[in-house]
Design an enzyme around this catalytic site. Structure first.
Site, PDB file in Angstrom:
ATOM      1  N   ARG A  75     -56.877 -38.708 -43.864  1.00 28.86           N
ATOM      2  CA  ARG A  75     -57.271 -40.110 -43.747  1.00 28.86           C
ATOM      3  C   ARG A  75     -57.109 -40.789 -45.110  1.00 28.86           C
ATOM      4  O   ARG A  75     -57.312 -40.181 -46.150  1.00 28.86           O
ATOM      5  CB  ARG A  75     -58.728 -40.217 -43.287  1.00 28.86           C
ATOM      6  CG  ARG A  75     -58.946 -39.829 -41.846  1.00 28.86           C
ATOM      7  CD  ARG A  75     -60.375 -40.043 -41.417  1.00 28.86           C
ATOM      8  NE  ARG A  75     -61.288 -39.104 -42.031  1.00 28.86           N
ATOM      9  CZ  ARG A  75     -62.048 -39.333 -43.089  1.00 28.86           C
ATOM     10  NH1 ARG A  75     -62.017 -40.511 -43.680  1.00 28.86           N
ATOM     11  NH2 ARG A  75     -62.838 -38.412 -43.583  1.00 28.86           N
ATOM     12  N   TYR A 216     -50.876 -39.374 -39.338  1.00 27.85           N
ATOM     13  CA  TYR A 216     -51.782 -38.211 -39.397  1.00 27.85           C
ATOM     14  C   TYR A 216     -53.177 -38.503 -38.847  1.00 27.85           C
ATOM     15  O   TYR A 216     -53.783 -39.541 -39.162  1.00 27.85           O
ATOM     16  CB  TYR A 216     -51.933 -37.740 -40.851  1.00 27.85           C
ATOM     17  CG  TYR A 216     -52.344 -36.274 -40.956  1.00 27.85           C
ATOM     18  CD1 TYR A 216     -51.373 -35.278 -40.948  1.00 27.85           C
ATOM     19  CD2 TYR A 216     -53.668 -35.894 -41.031  1.00 27.85           C
ATOM     20  CE1 TYR A 216     -51.726 -33.937 -41.020  1.00 27.85           C
ATOM     21  CE2 TYR A 216     -54.033 -34.552 -41.113  1.00 27.85           C
ATOM     22  CZ  TYR A 216     -53.053 -33.570 -41.106  1.00 27.85           C
ATOM     23  OH  TYR A 216     -53.401 -32.249 -41.177  1.00 27.85           O
ATOM     24  N   LYS A 225     -61.641 -41.791 -34.970  1.00 25.20           N
ATOM     25  CA  LYS A 225     -62.450 -42.441 -36.013  1.00 25.20           C
ATOM     26  C   LYS A 225     -62.436 -43.961 -35.847  1.00 25.20           C
ATOM     27  O   LYS A 225     -63.445 -44.623 -36.054  1.00 25.20           O
ATOM     28  CB  LYS A 225     -61.921 -42.062 -37.391  1.00 25.20           C
ATOM     29  CG  LYS A 225     -61.903 -40.561 -37.649  1.00 25.20           C
ATOM     30  CD  LYS A 225     -63.278 -39.977 -37.590  1.00 25.20           C
ATOM     31  CE  LYS A 225     -63.287 -38.495 -37.911  1.00 25.20           C
ATOM     32  NZ  LYS A 225     -64.633 -37.927 -37.845  1.00 25.20           N
ATOM     33  N   HIS A 245     -71.407 -40.055 -36.097  1.00 25.62           N
ATOM     34  CA  HIS A 245     -70.536 -38.954 -36.538  1.00 25.62           C
ATOM     35  C   HIS A 245     -71.336 -37.657 -36.419  1.00 25.62           C
ATOM     36  O   HIS A 245     -71.762 -37.079 -37.409  1.00 25.62           O
ATOM     37  CB  HIS A 245     -70.117 -39.233 -37.988  1.00 25.62           C
ATOM     38  CG  HIS A 245     -69.026 -38.351 -38.503  1.00 25.62           C
ATOM     39  ND1 HIS A 245     -68.809 -38.156 -39.845  1.00 25.62           N
ATOM     40  CD2 HIS A 245     -68.078 -37.623 -37.876  1.00 25.62           C
ATOM     41  CE1 HIS A 245     -67.782 -37.342 -40.011  1.00 25.62           C
ATOM     42  NE2 HIS A 245     -67.328 -37.000 -38.837  1.00 25.62           N
ATOM     43  N   SER A 267     -67.517 -34.967 -43.385  1.00 26.65           N
ATOM     44  CA  SER A 267     -66.313 -34.221 -43.012  1.00 26.65           C
ATOM     45  C   SER A 267     -66.248 -32.907 -43.795  1.00 26.65           C
ATOM     46  O   SER A 267     -66.579 -32.866 -44.980  1.00 26.65           O
ATOM     47  CB  SER A 267     -65.072 -35.054 -43.345  1.00 26.65           C
ATOM     48  OG  SER A 267     -65.211 -36.329 -42.791  1.00 26.65           O
ATOM     49  N   CYS A 269     -67.988 -30.159 -43.615  1.00 24.44           N
ATOM     50  CA  CYS A 269     -69.245 -29.489 -43.997  1.00 24.44           C
ATOM     51  C   CYS A 269     -69.703 -28.540 -42.894  1.00 24.44           C
ATOM     52  O   CYS A 269     -70.872 -28.187 -42.835  1.00 24.44           O
ATOM     53  CB  CYS A 269     -70.345 -30.513 -44.250  1.00 24.44           C
ATOM     54  SG  CYS A 269     -70.222 -31.303 -45.838  1.00 24.44           S
ATOM     55  N   ASN A 273     -68.262 -25.515 -36.951  1.00 23.52           N
ATOM     56  CA  ASN A 273     -68.899 -24.189 -36.952  1.00 23.52           C
ATOM     57  C   ASN A 273     -70.288 -24.245 -36.308  1.00 23.52           C
ATOM     58  O   ASN A 273     -70.650 -23.378 -35.509  1.00 23.52           O
ATOM     59  CB  ASN A 273     -69.058 -23.657 -38.382  1.00 23.52           C
ATOM     60  CG  ASN A 273     -67.727 -23.297 -39.018  1.00 23.52           C
ATOM     61  OD1 ASN A 273     -66.690 -23.331 -38.358  1.00 23.52           O
ATOM     62  ND2 ASN A 273     -67.750 -22.976 -40.295  1.00 23.52           N
ATOM     63  N   ASP A 292     -67.840 -33.580 -33.165  1.00 23.31           N
ATOM     64  CA  ASP A 292     -67.574 -34.599 -34.182  1.00 23.31           C
ATOM     65  C   ASP A 292     -68.269 -35.940 -33.927  1.00 23.31           C
ATOM     66  O   ASP A 292     -68.696 -36.574 -34.874  1.00 23.31           O
ATOM     67  CB  ASP A 292     -66.054 -34.815 -34.287  1.00 23.31           C
ATOM     68  CG  ASP A 292     -65.640 -35.525 -35.565  1.00 23.31           C
ATOM     69  OD1 ASP A 292     -66.227 -35.227 -36.622  1.00 23.31           O
ATOM     70  OD2 ASP A 292     -64.747 -36.384 -35.515  1.00 23.31           O
ATOM     71  N   ARG A 383     -54.821 -28.863 -39.627  1.00 27.10           N
ATOM     72  CA  ARG A 383     -55.694 -29.067 -38.460  1.00 27.10           C
ATOM     73  C   ARG A 383     -55.184 -28.336 -37.222  1.00 27.10           C
ATOM     74  O   ARG A 383     -53.999 -28.050 -37.104  1.00 27.10           O
ATOM     75  CB  ARG A 383     -55.739 -30.560 -38.115  1.00 27.10           C
ATOM     76  CG  ARG A 383     -56.332 -31.443 -39.207  1.00 27.10           C
ATOM     77  CD  ARG A 383     -57.827 -31.383 -39.202  1.00 27.10           C
ATOM     78  NE  ARG A 383     -58.432 -32.220 -40.232  1.00 27.10           N
ATOM     79  CZ  ARG A 383     -59.614 -32.820 -40.079  1.00 27.10           C
ATOM     80  NH1 ARG A 383     -60.303 -32.684 -38.975  1.00 27.10           N
ATOM     81  NH2 ARG A 383     -60.116 -33.537 -41.065  1.00 27.10           N
TER      82      ARG A 383
HETATM   83  C1  OXD Z   1     -63.281 -36.165 -40.351  1.00 28.95           C
HETATM   84  C2  OXD Z   1     -62.677 -35.568 -39.152  1.00 28.95           C
HETATM   85  O1  OXD Z   1     -62.573 -36.423 -41.325  1.00 28.95           O
HETATM   86  O2  OXD Z   1     -63.431 -35.247 -38.220  1.00 28.95           O
HETATM   87  O3  OXD Z   1     -64.495 -36.375 -40.322  1.00 28.95           O
HETATM   88  O4  OXD Z   1     -61.447 -35.447 -39.084  1.00 28.95           O
HETATM   89 MN    MN Z   2     -65.414 -35.988 -38.462  1.00 28.49          MN
END
Ligand code: OXD
Ligand code: MN
Length: 599
Positions: A75, A216, A225, A245, A267, A269, A273, A292, A383
């Protein structure tokens, strides 16, 4: 090109498509039906052109690898705009441009930008089709890569047009890679525009998105987003709901009681998971609803109900392994699109942090590579795009159109010091303060974020579609509406490091121990310690059974370092000062209370 789509009679859509066709001048116009046949045909076309590589059908059935242009890998926050009539409505955390001026500039770029390309029209639903919380968007793009990714990330095609009907409304999302082709010009494998021509623009007053120049992820898959966070957050404020988010998960205790948790982390973190957590404590079960984004509305019973508006995971690949996230590894075993990973010698993918070492292959830039090359083989923001339904722990209710009732909100960030393992907010307002002051150390998800520690309120810093101070006020007001049905708020830090630089908390599946304490707290079953930061567990309150961790490490993880916190106060104050008079009075009150508690 053939497809099975019946022509829509939606007047707004037909008029918009014709306007964009006139402006962008594509060679052909194609309406996406969302079928498997369409997906396969576009993939074949991209294989033939050299843009995609098919992976070994035994090892990774129906999966493909793409390599982006080295300048187009994440991004671009510096080139992302919230364009409102008044600058103040975008607020100090967003880049702003006057809508008329921005549109003039972008129209100049869009003029003829699809020459030599096909213009694809993708009708999509964010959220289960027909859900009272879902929204319809239509993306126009000249990128077949975007089409196949949207097939996975959203619900796409005829079924969406059926819901839209003749007069239904939708959010127009215009995208171009910004690389028109001259007569006979050979296309590149990843067309895109130079950085100074990239624009990811949002017009919240018109509920419209214009993206130019990047192919991308979040810059190009506009449902994610751009729509589901930036535009949706501004609609949510207007309509009295929340677009966040946040991952969503269901935790079931050994007695069968279900808890729903929504958690916001910046993002990279570990949201994916945590969403796919496998508890290490006896009898507890975790199921994934989303990794997300969460859209939440107050239901008839006064509780807050959440849906995952997405249909797939667009996850960060490096670091994902059977050790860190076995469920993600099983999810991506087939039907997956990989971008910017290593292509191994046996035609599979690899990235740094995968379980087995790689002998070598082709790196994300397309060059021969071995571990001895001295560079990373995969890009740090490589990704996978994969269907959510393939996750072995996907919750049977993940597509429930009414959503799931949220019991717990978690905020957090990546902090190697200062912030303890877990604390619970004293009240909703205190929880809003915790969300607003959350901060994290750097990530690879955005190209232009270099500073070491950044305040990332509610993990929404790059995603809030209006003035962040108004967003905080909206959170306070949602709390008023929810009253005693409001979820309880917690703050976690899985990333604390020892003086030797080692992670102190094992993380991953063992995070279930912390979640268990939260569930017991909301049942009034676990005791706690009142600290300046909030309620915190005593060592005895955490289930540490079968965990090899020393008492001193746990004490350190649960320590409140008052002096370090006092040192944070000026930074928080300085941060809040950016919002001037807009800073909610209730936020100021919370800062004062923290200062008093620290003494
Ligand atoms: C981010 C994503 O950047 O989920 O938060 O791709
Ligand atoms: Mn995200």
């Amino acid at each position: 090109m053939q497809n099975t789509l019946e022509k829509t009679e939606n007047k707004k859509l037909l008029a918009w498509v014709s306007e964009i066709e006139t402006m962008c001048k594509p060679n052909a116009v194609y309406w996406c039906d969302g079928s498997k046949e369409e997906y396969d045909r576009l993939m074949k076309q991209m294989l033939d052109s050299g843009m995609a590589t098919k992976l070994d059908s035994q090892k990774r059935p129906n999966s493909y690898l793409f390599r982006s242009h080295p300048s187009d890998v994440a991004r671009v926050e510096d080139r992302t705009y919230i364009s409102t009539k008044n600058k103040e409505d975008a607020g100090p955390t967003n880049n702003w441009k006057d809508p008329q001026e921005l549109k003039e500039t972008m129209k100049g770029l869009y003029n003829g930008c699809m020459k030599g390309r096909t213009m694809y029209i993708i009708p999509f639903s964010m959220g289960p089709i027909g859900s009272p919380i879902a929204k319809i968007g239509v993306e126009i793009t000249d990128s077949p890569y975007v089409v196949v990714n949207m097939h996975i990330m959203a619900r796409v095609g005829q079924k969406v047009l059926n819901v839209l009907g003749k007069d239904g409304d939708f959010i127009p999302c215009l995208h171009s890679v910004g690389a028109p082709l001259k007569e006979g010009q050979q296309d590149s494998n990843w067309p895109c525009a130079p950085i100074e021509q990239k624009y990811i623009s949002h017009f919240p007053e018109e509920k419209t998105i214009w993206s130019y120049g990047s192919g991308y992820g979040g810059n190009a898959l506009l449902g994610k987003k751009c729509l589901a966070l930036r535009i949706a957050s501004s609609i949510a404020k207007e309509e009295g709901w929340m677009a966040e988010h946040m991952l969503i998960l269901r935790l079931t205790n050994p007695q069968g009681k279900k808890y729903h948790i929504a958690a916001a982390f910046p993002s990279a973190c570990g949201k994916t998971n945590l969403a796919m957590l496998q508890p290490t404590i006896e009898g507890w079960k975790c199921e994934c609803i989303g990794d997300d984004i969460s859209w939440m509305k107050i239901g008839q019973d006064g509780r807050l109900y959440a849906i995952n508006p997405e249909a797939g995971f667009f996850g960060v690949a490096p670091g994902t392994s059977y050790k860190s996230n076995p469920m993600a590894m099983d999810t991506i075993r087939e039907n997956t699109i990989f971008t910017n990973c290593v292509l191994t010698k046996d035609n599979d993918i690899w990235w740094e942090g995968m379980d087995n070492p790689c002998e070598g292959g082709i790196d994300w830039k397309g060059n021969p590579w071995t571990p001895e090359s001295g560079t990373d083989g995969a890009h740090a923001n490589a990704r996978f795009t994969t269907p959510a339904k393939q996750c072995p722990t996907i919750c049977s209710d993940w597509e429930n159109p009414n959503g799931v009732p949220i019991d717990i909100f978690i905020f957090g960030g990546r902090r190697s010091s200062v912030v303890p393992l877990v604390s619970q907010a004293y009240s909703w307002d205190h929880g809003v303060f915790l969300g607003a002051t959350s901060a994290s150390e750097a990530t690879a998800a955005a190209l232009d974020v270099k500073s070491k520690l950044r305040r990332d309120p509610f993990a929404m810093l790059p995603f809030c579609g209006y003035n962040m101070a108004d967003y905080w006020q909206h959170w306070f007001e949602m709390g008023d509406k929810l009253g005693d049905k409001a979820p309880k708020v917690f703050y976690v830090n899985w990333f604390r490091k020892s003086s030797e630089g080692k992670f102190m908390w094992p993380g991953f599946g063992d995070n279930s121990r912390v979640l268990k304490w939260m569930c017991e707290r909301i049942e009034n079953k676990a005791s706690s310690n009142e600290t300046p930061l909030g309620y915190m567990p005593l060592v005895k309150d955490l289930d540490l059974s079968n965990l090899d961790i020393s008492e001193s490490t746990i004490n350190e993880l649960l320590k409140v370092d008052k002096e370090a916190w006092k040192n944070e106060l000026p930074d928080i104050e300085e941060y809040f000062a950016k919002f001037g008079d807009k800073l909610p009075a209730r936020m100021k009150a919370q800062l004062k209370e923290l200062r008093n508690r620290l003494g």
